[in-house]
Design a protein around this motif. Structure first.
Motif, PDB file in Angstrom:
ATOM      1  N   ASN A  47       0.945  -1.224   0.004  1.00  0.00           N
ATOM      2  CA  ASN A  47       0.050   0.145   0.081  1.00  0.00           C
ATOM      3  C   ASN A  47       0.900   1.182  -0.197  1.00  0.00           C
ATOM      4  O   ASN A  47       0.474   2.186  -0.599  1.00  0.00           O
ATOM      5  CB  ASN A  47      -0.861  -0.035   1.308  1.00  0.00           C
ATOM      6  N   TRP A  48       1.926   1.104   0.836  1.00  0.00           N
ATOM      7  CA  TRP A  48       2.660   2.443   0.932  1.00  0.00           C
ATOM      8  C   TRP A  48       3.399   2.814  -0.449  1.00  0.00           C
ATOM      9  O   TRP A  48       3.526   3.855  -0.961  1.00  0.00           O
ATOM     10  CB  TRP A  48       3.918   2.176   1.805  1.00  0.00           C
ATOM     11  N   LYS A  49       3.868   1.470  -1.102  1.00  0.00           N
ATOM     12  CA  LYS A  49       4.444   1.587  -2.562  1.00  0.00           C
ATOM     13  C   LYS A  49       3.734   1.991  -3.649  1.00  0.00           C
ATOM     14  O   LYS A  49       4.008   2.957  -4.436  1.00  0.00           O
ATOM     15  CB  LYS A  49       5.119  -0.015  -2.692  1.00  0.00           C
ATOM     16  N   HIS A  50       2.572   1.372  -3.578  1.00  0.00           N
ATOM     17  CA  HIS A  50       1.827   1.415  -4.865  1.00  0.00           C
ATOM     18  C   HIS A  50       0.240   2.306  -4.808  1.00  0.00           C
ATOM     19  O   HIS A  50      -0.105   2.569  -5.970  1.00  0.00           O
ATOM     20  CB  HIS A  50       1.396   0.005  -5.309  1.00  0.00           C
ATOM     21  N   LEU A  51      -0.119   2.553  -3.542  1.00  0.00           N
ATOM     22  CA  LEU A  51      -1.303   3.170  -3.416  1.00  0.00           C
ATOM     23  C   LEU A  51      -0.983   4.509  -2.754  1.00  0.00           C
ATOM     24  O   LEU A  51      -1.918   5.759  -3.191  1.00  0.00           O
ATOM     25  CB  LEU A  51      -2.175   2.491  -2.546  1.00  0.00           C
ATOM     26  N   GLN A  52      -0.085   4.829  -2.020  1.00  0.00           N
ATOM     27  CA  GLN A  52       0.377   6.179  -1.246  1.00  0.00           C
ATOM     28  C   GLN A  52       1.192   7.012  -1.678  1.00  0.00           C
ATOM     29  O   GLN A  52       1.394   8.131  -1.373  1.00  0.00           O
ATOM     30  CB  GLN A  52       0.564   5.697   0.359  1.00  0.00           C
ATOM     31  N   ASN A  53       1.955   6.341  -2.791  1.00  0.00           N
ATOM     32  CA  ASN A  53       2.912   7.265  -3.565  1.00  0.00           C
ATOM     33  C   ASN A  53       2.496   8.520  -4.186  1.00  0.00           C
ATOM     34  O   ASN A  53       1.145   8.563  -4.710  1.00  0.00           O
ATOM     35  CB  ASN A  53       3.228   6.271  -4.894  1.00  0.00           C
ATOM     36  N   PRO A  54       2.975   9.675  -3.730  1.00  0.00           N
ATOM     37  CA  PRO A  54       2.437  10.976  -4.222  1.00  0.00           C
ATOM     38  C   PRO A  54       2.376  11.167  -5.613  1.00  0.00           C
ATOM     39  O   PRO A  54       1.969  12.217  -6.135  1.00  0.00           O
ATOM     40  CB  PRO A  54       3.313  11.841  -3.317  1.00  0.00           C
ATOM     41  N   PHE A  55       3.088  10.514  -6.407  1.00  0.00           N
ATOM     42  CA  PHE A  55       3.163  10.480  -8.038  1.00  0.00           C
ATOM     43  C   PHE A  55       2.028   9.738  -8.558  1.00  0.00           C
ATOM     44  O   PHE A  55       1.585  10.064  -9.712  1.00  0.00           O
ATOM     45  CB  PHE A  55       4.463  10.142  -8.556  1.00  0.00           C
ATOM     46  N   GLY A  56       1.115   9.064  -7.754  1.00  0.00           N
ATOM     47  CA  GLY A  56       0.035   8.243  -8.200  1.00  0.00           C
ATOM     48  C   GLY A  56       0.101   6.846  -8.192  1.00  0.00           C
ATOM     49  O   GLY A  56       1.055   6.243  -7.856  1.00  0.00           O
ATOM     50  N   GLU A  57      -1.079   6.209  -8.007  1.00  0.00           N
ATOM     51  CA  GLU A  57      -1.141   4.700  -7.971  1.00  0.00           C
ATOM     52  C   GLU A  57      -0.530   4.065  -9.215  1.00  0.00           C
ATOM     53  O   GLU A  57      -0.357   4.600 -10.355  1.00  0.00           O
ATOM     54  CB  GLU A  57      -2.675   4.305  -8.075  1.00  0.00           C
ATOM     55  N   SER A  58       0.112   2.873  -8.854  1.00  0.00           N
ATOM     56  CA  SER A  58       0.878   2.183  -9.703  1.00  0.00           C
ATOM     57  C   SER A  58      -0.205   1.456 -10.878  1.00  0.00           C
ATOM     58  O   SER A  58      -1.031   0.763 -10.308  1.00  0.00           O
ATOM     59  CB  SER A  58       1.659   1.034  -9.195  1.00  0.00           C
ATOM     60  N   PRO A  59       0.241   1.423 -11.992  1.00  0.00           N
ATOM     61  CA  PRO A  59      -0.545   0.394 -12.880  1.00  0.00           C
ATOM     62  C   PRO A  59       0.162  -0.984 -12.727  1.00  0.00           C
ATOM     63  O   PRO A  59       1.267  -1.113 -12.577  1.00  0.00           O
ATOM     64  CB  PRO A  59      -0.019   1.092 -14.268  1.00  0.00           C
ATOM     65  N   VAL A  60      -0.774  -1.900 -12.382  1.00  0.00           N
ATOM     66  CA  VAL A  60      -0.526  -3.425 -12.101  1.00  0.00           C
ATOM     67  C   VAL A  60      -1.398  -4.117 -12.838  1.00  0.00           C
ATOM     68  O   VAL A  60      -2.642  -3.949 -13.096  1.00  0.00           O
ATOM     69  CB  VAL A  60      -0.725  -3.350 -10.608  1.00  0.00           C
ATOM     70  N   LEU A  61      -1.011  -5.006 -13.585  1.00  0.00           N
ATOM     71  CA  LEU A  61      -1.555  -6.081 -14.348  1.00  0.00           C
ATOM     72  C   LEU A  61      -1.448  -7.498 -13.737  1.00  0.00           C
ATOM     73  O   LEU A  61      -0.464  -7.788 -13.163  1.00  0.00           O
ATOM     74  CB  LEU A  61      -0.924  -6.374 -15.829  1.00  0.00           C
ATOM     75  N   LEU A  62      -2.504  -8.197 -13.659  1.00  0.00           N
ATOM     76  CA  LEU A  62      -2.464  -9.507 -13.288  1.00  0.00           C
ATOM     77  C   LEU A  62      -3.036 -10.516 -14.284  1.00  0.00           C
ATOM     78  O   LEU A  62      -3.785 -10.377 -15.215  1.00  0.00           O
ATOM     79  CB  LEU A  62      -3.732  -9.555 -12.149  1.00  0.00           C
ATOM     80  N   ALA A  63      -2.486 -11.771 -14.027  1.00  0.00           N
ATOM     81  CA  ALA A  63      -2.895 -12.879 -14.809  1.00  0.00           C
ATOM     82  C   ALA A  63      -3.804 -13.902 -14.127  1.00  0.00           C
ATOM     83  O   ALA A  63      -3.055 -14.027 -12.949  1.00  0.00           O
ATOM     84  CB  ALA A  63      -1.672 -13.539 -15.636  1.00  0.00           C
TER      85      ALA A  63
END
Length: 310
Positions: A35-51
């Motif tokens: 969450n810290w890394k991918h959701l709370q990042n001030p540059f925005g949420e990370s694009p993440v793909l799932l298979a």
């Protein structure tokens, strides 16, 4: 098999996949860290793909959002980070499929480039997918004799420098070149709030902020300087204050060596002695997303804090 974007509801299963595929040896895997890394990042949420196969997540590919700036020019960047494939599906091209599909998607979203610091095992795969080697960050080191009568340094409160951080994030870059954008909240997010590393700082509370970490290794305690910020009021007296505080930190910590890796080392600010600068820092690779922009040609001014593995 279905490939889709991840949502917050997928995070517990993503963490489970990362643990089963990668283990815990290098970096911890937890919902808090994700969450810290991918959701709370001030540059925005990370694009993440799932298979996915039925309700099971069998592959994940994440790009961490980042922003660089040179003067008034901004570059919307991504860092290739978390990726994992379930052990039962490895060796079938799923990593490449997820990565290339996510590249196609972020191109359409207007991103300019991707960067990362791959290890020797993953590097060949990235090169096949269009990444290029930029090179290794320079590394400056200084060996020290540890202080026999160690005195523990007092941990400083980040709130003491809240005003300085606000000023730094509002000020124009203090050096030419392409640097991480100091958007509001970046310094606190990246260093104060990092859940896996205890970053500490040296500061006069007014003009400069040096971020460092202490790392215990096989050869003893290392003081690793990861970032240095200052603004236009940083003059001769402030440099002397920084050097004095830095020397006291080294003495109290029992450090046997100091390292400064990055493109902003300045011996006039912090002189680490006569040992030559080494080509031993992290290997940086770049992937362009725009035909009219070659990121290898940019005047990069990376700090170690931009590129540390996290």
């Amino acid at each position: 098999m279905q490939i889709r974007r991840a949502s917050s509801e997928d995070i517990p299963k993503i963490i489970s996949l990362l643990k089963s595929s990668l283990g815990e040896s290098l970096l911890p895997k937890s919902v808090e860290f994700w969450n810290w890394k991918h959701l709370q990042n001030p540059f925005g949420e990370s694009p993440v793909l799932l298979a996915c196969e039925a309700d099971e997540i069998i592959g994940v590919r994440a790009f961490l959002r980042w922003e660089y700036r040179e003067g008034n020019q901004k570059y919307q960047a991504l860092r290739a980070v978390d990726t994992a494939v379930h052990p039962n599906y490895q060796g079938k091209g799923l990593f490449t499929k997820l990565t290339t599909q996510l590249i196609d998607e972020v191109k359409k979203e207007g991103f300019d480039l991707i960067f990362n610091t791959p290890n020797g095992k993953s590097l060949p795969g990235y090169l096949k997918m269009g990444w290029e080697k930029w090179g290794k960050l320079p590394l400056k080191v200084k060996l020290k004799v540890p202080n026999k009568s160690e005195k523990a340094s007092k941990t400083k409160d980040w709130e003491e420098i809240a005003g300085l951080i606000a000023r730094l994030e509002k000020s124009p870059p203090w050096t030419e070149g392409v640097r991480t954008s100091q958007v509001p909240g970046y310094i606190h997010w990246r260093y104060r709030d990092c859940p896996i590393v205890d970053y500490q700082f040296a500061s006069d509370g007014e003009t400069f902020l040096m971020i460092y970490r202490l790392k215990e290794g096989k050869k003893g305690m290392e003081l690793r300087i990861v970032d240095l910020f200052h603004h236009s009021d940083f003059g001769k007296n402030q440099r002397e204050l920084l050097r004095n505080e830095f020397n006291q930190i080294c003495k109290n910590s029992g450090t046997i060596w100091v390292s400064f890796s990055g493109l902003n080392y300045d011996s006039d600010i912090l002189n680490l002695g006569l040992v030559p600068i080494l080509d031993r820092g992290p290997l940086v690779t770049l992937r362009k997303l725009r035909e009219d922009l070659n990121p290898k040609d940019l005047n990069w001014k990376w700090s170690l804090g931009d590129l540390e593995l996290f």
